[in-house]
Motif scaffolding. Structure first.
Motif, PDB file in Angstrom:
ATOM      1  N   SER A  91       0.848  -1.188   0.000  1.00 62.81           N
ATOM      2  CA  SER A  91       0.000   0.000   0.000  1.00 62.81           C
ATOM      3  C   SER A  91       0.882   1.236   0.000  1.00 62.81           C
ATOM      4  CB  SER A  91      -0.917   0.007   1.228  1.00 62.81           C
ATOM      5  OG  SER A  91      -1.764  -1.124   1.241  1.00 62.81           O
ATOM      6  N   PHE A  92       0.432   2.259  -0.694  1.00 59.91           N
ATOM      7  CA  PHE A  92       1.184   3.509  -0.757  1.00 59.91           C
ATOM      8  C   PHE A  92       0.214   4.667  -0.970  1.00 59.91           C
ATOM      9  CE2 PHE A  92       0.866   1.756  -4.986  1.00 59.91           C
ATOM     10  CZ  PHE A  92       0.567   2.835  -5.797  1.00 59.91           C
ATOM     11  N   GLN A  93       0.703   5.865  -0.688  1.00 59.18           N
ATOM     12  CA  GLN A  93      -0.100   7.074  -0.857  1.00 59.18           C
ATOM     13  C   GLN A  93       0.274   7.767  -2.155  1.00 59.18           C
ATOM     14  OE1 GLN A  93      -2.379   9.017   1.011  1.00 59.18           O
ATOM     15  NE2 GLN A  93      -2.725   7.435   2.570  1.00 59.18           N
ATOM     16  N   GLN A  94      -0.735   8.176  -2.905  1.00 60.27           N
ATOM     17  CA  GLN A  94      -0.496   8.962  -4.108  1.00 60.27           C
ATOM     18  C   GLN A  94      -1.657   9.933  -4.300  1.00 60.27           C
ATOM     19  OE1 GLN A  94      -0.434   7.402  -8.375  1.00 60.27           O
ATOM     20  NE2 GLN A  94       1.768   7.610  -7.948  1.00 60.27           N
ATOM     21  N   ASN A  95      -1.315  11.217  -4.397  1.00 62.23           N
ATOM     22  CA  ASN A  95      -2.330  12.260  -4.562  1.00 62.23           C
ATOM     23  C   ASN A  95      -3.406  12.187  -3.480  1.00 62.23           C
ATOM     24  OD1 ASN A  95      -1.045  13.160  -6.949  1.00 62.23           O
ATOM     25  ND2 ASN A  95      -2.155  11.633  -8.168  1.00 62.23           N
ATOM     26  N   GLY A  96      -2.971  11.919  -2.261  1.00 60.87           N
ATOM     27  CA  GLY A  96      -3.904  11.893  -1.142  1.00 60.87           C
ATOM     28  C   GLY A  96      -4.728  10.635  -1.019  1.00 60.87           C
ATOM     29  N   GLN A  97      -4.489   9.670  -1.898  1.00 59.19           N
ATOM     30  CA  GLN A  97      -5.242   8.417  -1.858  1.00 59.19           C
ATOM     31  C   GLN A  97      -4.347   7.260  -1.450  1.00 59.19           C
ATOM     32  OE1 GLN A  97      -6.974   8.204  -5.910  1.00 59.19           O
ATOM     33  NE2 GLN A  97      -8.941   7.960  -4.874  1.00 59.19           N
ATOM     34  N   THR A  98      -4.902   6.299  -0.697  1.00 58.62           N
ATOM     35  CA  THR A  98      -4.183   5.066  -0.391  1.00 58.62           C
ATOM     36  C   THR A  98      -4.494   4.049  -1.476  1.00 58.62           C
ATOM     37  OG1 THR A  98      -4.262   5.460   1.993  1.00 58.62           O
ATOM     38  CG2 THR A  98      -3.874   3.200   1.270  1.00 58.62           C
ATOM     39  N   ILE A  99      -3.456   3.548  -2.096  1.00 53.39           N
ATOM     40  CA  ILE A  99      -3.594   2.598  -3.202  1.00 53.39           C
ATOM     41  C   ILE A  99      -2.929   1.294  -2.797  1.00 53.39           C
ATOM     42  CG2 ILE A  99      -3.040   2.118  -5.619  1.00 53.39           C
ATOM     43  CD1 ILE A  99      -2.954   5.200  -6.004  1.00 53.39           C
ATOM     44  N   SER A 100      -3.595   0.180  -3.069  1.00 53.66           N
ATOM     45  CA  SER A 100      -3.053  -1.144  -2.750  1.00 53.66           C
ATOM     46  C   SER A 100      -2.989  -1.982  -4.007  1.00 53.66           C
ATOM     47  CB  SER A 100      -3.923  -1.845  -1.701  1.00 53.66           C
ATOM     48  OG  SER A 100      -3.920  -1.129  -0.491  1.00 53.66           O
ATOM     49  N   GLY A 101      -1.936  -2.779  -4.094  1.00 61.65           N
ATOM     50  CA  GLY A 101      -1.787  -3.667  -5.243  1.00 61.65           C
ATOM     51  C   GLY A 101      -0.681  -4.661  -4.989  1.00 61.65           C
ATOM     52  N   LYS A 102      -0.371  -5.460  -5.980  1.00 59.86           N
ATOM     53  CA  LYS A 102       0.663  -6.480  -5.842  1.00 59.86           C
ATOM     54  C   LYS A 102       1.966  -6.000  -6.458  1.00 59.86           C
ATOM     55  CE  LYS A 102       1.391 -11.455  -6.308  1.00 59.86           C
ATOM     56  NZ  LYS A 102       0.813 -12.741  -6.770  1.00 59.86           N
ATOM     57  N   ALA A 103       3.050  -6.101  -5.685  1.00 58.57           N
ATOM     58  CA  ALA A 103       4.375  -5.731  -6.191  1.00 58.57           C
ATOM     59  C   ALA A 103       4.844  -6.820  -7.150  1.00 58.57           C
ATOM     60  CB  ALA A 103       5.352  -5.569  -5.041  1.00 58.57           C
ATOM     61  N   LYS A 104       4.990  -6.473  -8.420  1.00 63.70           N
ATOM     62  CA  LYS A 104       5.277  -7.472  -9.451  1.00 63.70           C
ATOM     63  C   LYS A 104       6.734  -7.497  -9.887  1.00 63.70           C
ATOM     64  CE  LYS A 104       2.539  -9.593 -11.305  1.00 63.70           C
ATOM     65  NZ  LYS A 104       2.011 -10.947 -11.037  1.00 63.70           N
ATOM     66  N   ALA A 105       7.396  -6.354  -9.876  1.00 61.76           N
ATOM     67  CA  ALA A 105       8.763  -6.319 -10.423  1.00 61.76           C
ATOM     68  C   ALA A 105       9.480  -5.063  -9.948  1.00 61.76           C
ATOM     69  CB  ALA A 105       8.712  -6.346 -11.952  1.00 61.76           C
ATOM     70  N   ILE A 106      10.796  -5.083 -10.105  1.00 63.39           N
ATOM     71  CA  ILE A 106      11.631  -3.905  -9.910  1.00 63.39           C
ATOM     72  C   ILE A 106      12.360  -3.676 -11.232  1.00 63.39           C
ATOM     73  CG2 ILE A 106      13.613  -2.925  -8.687  1.00 63.39           C
ATOM     74  CD1 ILE A 106      12.771  -4.688  -6.284  1.00 63.39           C
ATOM     75  N   THR A 107      12.156  -2.511 -11.822  1.00 61.48           N
ATOM     76  CA  THR A 107      12.733  -2.238 -13.133  1.00 61.48           C
ATOM     77  C   THR A 107      14.228  -1.968 -13.023  1.00 61.48           C
ATOM     78  OG1 THR A 107      12.470   0.167 -13.083  1.00 61.48           O
ATOM     79  CG2 THR A 107      10.543  -1.129 -13.753  1.00 61.48           C
ATOM     80  N   ASP A 108      14.880  -1.923 -14.169  1.00 56.53           N
ATOM     81  CA  ASP A 108      16.311  -1.615 -14.187  1.00 56.53           C
ATOM     82  C   ASP A 108      16.590  -0.190 -13.717  1.00 56.53           C
ATOM     83  OD1 ASP A 108      16.663  -4.131 -15.133  1.00 56.53           O
ATOM     84  OD2 ASP A 108      17.258  -3.562 -17.162  1.00 56.53           O
ATOM     85  N   ASN A 109      15.559   0.648 -13.689  1.00 56.46           N
ATOM     86  CA  ASN A 109      15.701   2.012 -13.191  1.00 56.46           C
ATOM     87  C   ASN A 109      15.376   2.107 -11.706  1.00 56.46           C
ATOM     88  OD1 ASN A 109      16.416   3.090 -15.719  1.00 56.46           O
ATOM     89  ND2 ASN A 109      14.263   3.233 -16.325  1.00 56.46           N
TER      90      ASN A 109
END
Length: 318
Positions: A274-292
């Motif tokens: 879960s993380f905050q973005q634009n004042g909203q709490t968003i939840s999802g599945k962490a799928k990958a870490i990019t080369d960046n």
């Protein structure tokens, strides 16, 4: 080198009981000078056996640039202070004043240490607080992933020297047994006229030796230290290996094998975050870490690419 430095170097090299007379002869100083130097070293925190047949240097855990230096980071580039406001601030001051292009700033104590987004943190005396100043003079998109490189350097050094199995919380925290033991902070200083990154500062704080009950009560379930009893290694050994690992990884670029190691160490991938973005709490599945270094999070409606400079994970669940 002065007499004190010569005594330390000689006794470390020979690792045995050495008489005052022999030390005086080898270093070409008087017996009185040897006695005074050893007394001064003991006041500084070094330990010696005083035996009938001479002196023996005992292990100590004082920070010593000479024991930290490596081919990439010479003794002259390492700056130690017993106490400082912040090693990040020390490095930043050196950068702004153009005092040096590369250097490591270390302290036993920070009075105003901070992490990401300016958060202050518990930083008792006698741990590892250090900041590395680099001068890449590159555009932002050309910079290596310094935070990821640092995390790999720290995790691999702890695994090797301490024997603990570390994991990494995206993007900058090292954990042992699900408790935070190290935080990493990377800051950049840009040159307005050239539009290039003139300096990068990598700050690392490690809880080295703290009895668990000495942590504030509200932190005991969240943080830990490498050692809760007498350490089996010195801080110098760990610091040296961390930066040796780091510079070797940098020297190997553009080889990105470190990214695979980072991903294998991650305890975020595959979990619900879960993380905050634009004042909203968003939840999802962490799928990958990019080369960046971005964290890819999938929700039922959207895929997010999280930048470590903008987002902090609030919750991680299986």
């Amino acid at each position: 080198m002065n007499t004190k430095q010569k005594i330390l170097a000689y006794m470390r090299e020979h690792q045995q009981i050495i008489s005052g007379e022999k030390l005086a002869n080898e270093l070409q100083v008087s017996r009185t000078a040897i006695w005074k130097a050893i007394r001064e070293l003991e006041k500084s925190g070094y330990h010696f056996d005083h035996l009938a047949n001479g002196y023996r240097l005992l292990p100590s855990d004082l920070i010593e640039p000479a024991l930290i230096s490596n081919p990439y980071l010479t003794e002259e580039m390492i700056f130690y202070r017993a106490s400082t406001v912040s090693t990040m601030q020390d490095a930043k001051t050196a950068a702004i004043n153009n005092q040096l292009k590369q250097g490591l700033f270390i302290a036993d104590e920070q009075t105003q240490g901070h992490g990401r987004f300016g958060r202050q943190f518990f930083s008792p005396n006698g741990q590892i607080y250090m900041s590395l100043l680099l001068s890449p003079n590159q555009h932002f998109q050309e910079l290596p992933q310094y935070t990821l490189l640092s995390a790999v350097a720290v995790a691999s050094a702890i695994d090797q020297l301490v024997g603990e199995k570390t994991t990494i919380k995206w993007v900058n925290d090292i954990f042992i047994n699900q408790k935070k033991v190290c935080g990493i902070l990377t800051e950049a200083i840009s040159d307005f006229e050239s539009q290039r990154i003139s300096h990068v500062i990598i700050g690392i704080g490690i809880n080295f030796f703290i009895e668990q009950e000495k942590f504030p009560e509200d932190l005991r379930q969240k943080v830990t230290a490498l050692f809760h009893q007498q350490p089996t290694i010195t801080r110098n050994e760990l610091i040296r290996l961390i930066w040796q690992n780091f510079f070797e990884l940098c020297a190997a670029l553009p080889d990105t094998h470190y990214l695979e190691y980072y991903r294998q160490k991650s305890f975020v991938l595959g979990k619900k975050v879960s993380f905050q973005q634009n004042g909203q709490t968003i939840s999802g599945k962490a799928k990958a870490i990019t080369d960046n270094g971005e964290l890819v999070v999938e929700t039922p409606t959207q895929t997010y690419y999280l930048s470590s400079g903008e987002i902090s994970l609030e919750k991680i669940e299986d």
